[in-house]
Design an enzyme around this catalytic site. Structure first.
Site, short mmCIF file in Angstrom:
data_model
loop_
_atom_site.label_atom_id
_atom_site.label_comp_id
_atom_site.label_asym_id
_atom_site.label_seq_id
_atom_site.Cartn_x
_atom_site.Cartn_y
_atom_site.Cartn_z
N HIS A 238 4.03 7.76 5.34
CA HIS A 238 3.68 8.81 6.51
C HIS A 238 4.89 9.17 7.02
O HIS A 238 5.63 8.00 7.49
CB HIS A 238 2.63 8.33 7.22
CG HIS A 238 1.46 8.05 6.58
ND1 HIS A 238 0.56 9.14 5.78
CD2 HIS A 238 0.71 7.00 6.23
CE1 HIS A 238 -0.39 8.52 5.34
NE2 HIS A 238 -0.43 7.05 5.67
N ASP B 270 0.81 -1.20 0.00
CA ASP B 270 0.01 -0.15 -0.01
C ASP B 270 1.12 1.23 -0.04
O ASP B 270 0.53 2.42 -0.27
CB ASP B 270 -0.89 -0.15 1.20
CG ASP B 270 -0.40 0.22 2.48
OD1 ASP B 270 0.72 0.04 2.71
OD2 ASP B 270 -1.15 0.56 3.43
#
Length: 169
Positions: free
Chosen positions: A33, A29
Site C-alpha cells: 500500500h 503478505d
C-alpha cells in the site's frame, strides 16, 4: 500493520522457533500500500499489512549470517516447505533430478542497505528501511534459465507460469 510489531522477547522467541524447526516457512503478505493509503486518521480504515517481498530473502539470510538460524534452514524456509505446503513439492522446492531447476545463489557476505531506492514495489518503503542486511541473492535461475543477476532482472518478459497443486494422496 496487523499483527503489530512485537517486543524483543517475542522476536527472540520467534527466531528460536524458526531456528528449531517449529516454524515451517517464512513468507510475506506483501501488502504494498502507498503511504497515502496508510495515513488515515482512523487506523481501522487503513488497509493492513506491510511490504515485504523486496526484502524477504535478504532478511532471512541476515538471520543466518547472524548465526540465529543455520544456512540450510534458509532453503527449507523459503523453498522446500512452502513448495510442500502449497502442493508443489513434486516440482519445486528442492534440488533433485526431475524437479524444475529453480535456484537462487546467494553471497552470504554481500550486504543490502534497505532504502526506498532498493524497493521495487509500489509501496516504495520497507519495515527494514535504514537497516543493513547481510547476505543477498546474486543469481536467480527459473527452470534452468537465468532471470536475475545481482538484483536486476535480465530477461525481456516475465517467465512465470501457473502451476496446479498436486492432488492430495
Amino acid at each position: 500493520m496487523l499483527p503489530p510489531l512485537r517486543s524483543k522477547a517475542d522476536v527472540t522467541a520467534a527466531q528460536a522457533a524458526t531456528a528449531s524447526g517449529v516454524v515451517d516457512f517464512v513468507g510475506s503478505d506483501h501488502a504494498p500500500h502507498a503511504l497515502a493509503e496508510k495515513a488515515a486518521a482512523d487506523p481501522w480504515s487503513c488497509p493492513s499489512g506491510t511490504p515485504g517481498l523486496d526484502t524477504l530473502a535478504a532478511a532471512v539470510l541476515d538471520l543466518a549470517a547472524g548465526g540465529i538460524i543455520a544456512y540450510v534452514r534458509v532453503a527449507v524456509l523459503l523453498a522446500e516447505r512452502p513448495a510442500q505446503a502449497f502442493g508443489l513439492g513434486d516440482r519445486k522446492g528442492r534440488i533433485t533430478v526431475g524437479l524444475d531447476a529453480d535456484l537462487v545463489l546467494v553471497d552470504p557476505e554481500a550486504t543490502l542497505r534497505v532504502t526506498p531506492e532498493v524497493i521495487r514495489s509500489r509501496a516504495g518503503r520497507s519495515p527494514f528501511e535504514g537497516m543493513t542486511l547481510r547476505g543477498r541473492p546474486v543469481l536467480t535461475v527459473l527452470r534452468g534459465e537465468v532471470i536475475a543477476e545481482d538484483g536486476k532482472i535480465v530477461v525481456d518478459r516475465p517467465r512465470g507460469r501457473f502451476l496446479r497443486r498436486a492432488r492430495a494422496s
